[in-house]
Design a protein around this motif. Structure first.
Motif, PDB file in Angstrom:
ATOM      1  N   ASP A 234      -7.462  -0.709  -3.439  1.00  0.00           N
ATOM      2  CA  ASP A 234      -6.401   0.085  -4.052  1.00  0.00           C
ATOM      3  C   ASP A 234      -5.889  -0.610  -5.315  1.00  0.00           C
TER       4      ASP A 234
ATOM      5  N   LYS B  81       0.819  -1.215   0.000  1.00  0.00           N
ATOM      6  CA  LYS B  81       0.000   0.000   0.000  1.00  0.00           C
ATOM      7  C   LYS B  81       0.853   1.266   0.000  1.00  0.00           C
TER       8      LYS B  81
ATOM      9  N   VAL C 285      -2.329  -1.905  -5.231  1.00  0.00           N
ATOM     10  CA  VAL C 285      -2.128  -3.169  -4.508  1.00  0.00           C
ATOM     11  C   VAL C 285      -2.486  -4.339  -5.418  1.00  0.00           C
TER      12      VAL C 285
END
Length: 290
Positions: A85, A54, A88
């Motif tokens: 995200d 992250k 990610v």
């Protein structure tokens, strides 16, 4: 005095033996505990580095670590593919690609990632798929043959046909679909078997039966598939046992009789597709008989 010394020595040996046995008994659970502890530590480290994905400043190091861990990290990476995200998700795909064939269990998740809303994620999903051995996909694609969704069934059989020889393990599942009520499904299943080649030899008797299918396209597809499968043996006829040779020749002779039946109206190309390999296989029979 001699007796006394011997007794002391004997006692000393007994004590040493007892200590050794005790050490062994104590060490066994320690080995198990250490192994469990190591696994737990690895899992903790994997989760720690998944979280580091992250953060841009830690992402590169996390990718390197997880790629080095390899297969044990795959379950966590599959979970990471659902992260909100996109960075990610993209990183997880990069790692899966680096792990390669050992990440085969991620295949269903990769196939879902192809439809990700983020273009970068989609792109890396395709790249990751390309880095895993195609044969590893077959069991997951075969599941689609039984889907209730018509398009998913068609999609699965099209993929298997495109894979050719790499889809050899799908032969049993494809053979079960030769009696499918959907004409177009039968056509595509037959074409897939033909593209697989000699690994689809067990399907030959059923394909001979399909020459009398109620659908003309299915009939012609069966003829071409028979030609493709039996022609594939010509690459190395020595691998074909005498028993297999005899059975294949017998099946092709039966097929040719059906093909030459004017009521089925087979095109000349379909007849040639079966006749040509039959001639070559018969020549091999004569050669072996000498």
């Amino acid at each position: 005095m001699l007796v006394t010394r011997y007794t002391h020595k004997q006692r000393l040996n007994v004590i040493v033996s007892q200590i050794a046995i005790a050490c062994i008994c104590l060490s066994s659970p320690l080995v198990i505990i250490n192994a469990t502890s190591a696994q737990s530590q690895t899992a903790t480290q994997i989760n720690y580095h998944i979280q580091r994905l992250k953060h841009p400043q830690h992402r590169s190091a996390a990718i390197d670590y997880l790629a080095k861990v390899g297969k044990p990290a795959v379950p966590a990476l599959i979970t990471a593919l659902e992260d909100s995200d996109p960075q990610v998700r993209t990183s997880a795909l990069v790692i899966i690609g680096k792990i390669g064939a050992n990440a085969a269990q991620a295949i269903p998740a990769l196939m879902r990632a192809i439809d990700d809303k983020d273009a970068t994620v989609r792109s890396h999903a395709v790249q990751a798929i390309a880095k895993i051995d195609r044969k590893a996909y077959v069991p997951y694609i075969v599941v689609g043959l039984d889907s209730k969704n018509q398009q998913e069934r068609y999609g699965a059989v099209h993929i298997l046909r495109a894979m050719g020889k790499d889809a050899a393990s799908a032969v049993p599942a494809l053979m079960k679909k030769l009696d499918d009520q959907d004409n177009w499904m039968r056509v595509n299943v037959i074409s897939a078997l033909g593209s697989i080649g000699k690994a689809a030899t067990p399907a030959i008797p059923t394909l001979v039966n399909r020459l009398q299918d109620t659908d003309e396209t299915v009939r012609h597809s069966a003829a071409y598939a028979l030609g493709d499968i039996t022609s594939s043996w010509q690459e190395n006829l020595k691998q074909l046992s005498t028993k297999e040779l005899d059975i294949t020749v017998s099946n092709l002779e039966t097929a040719l009789k059906v093909l030459q039946n004017s009521s089925f109206k087979f095109r000349p190309e379909a007849i040639t597709a079966v006749k040509k390999p039959l001639v070559i296989l018969n020549q091999e029979k004569l050669r072996r008989a000498k």
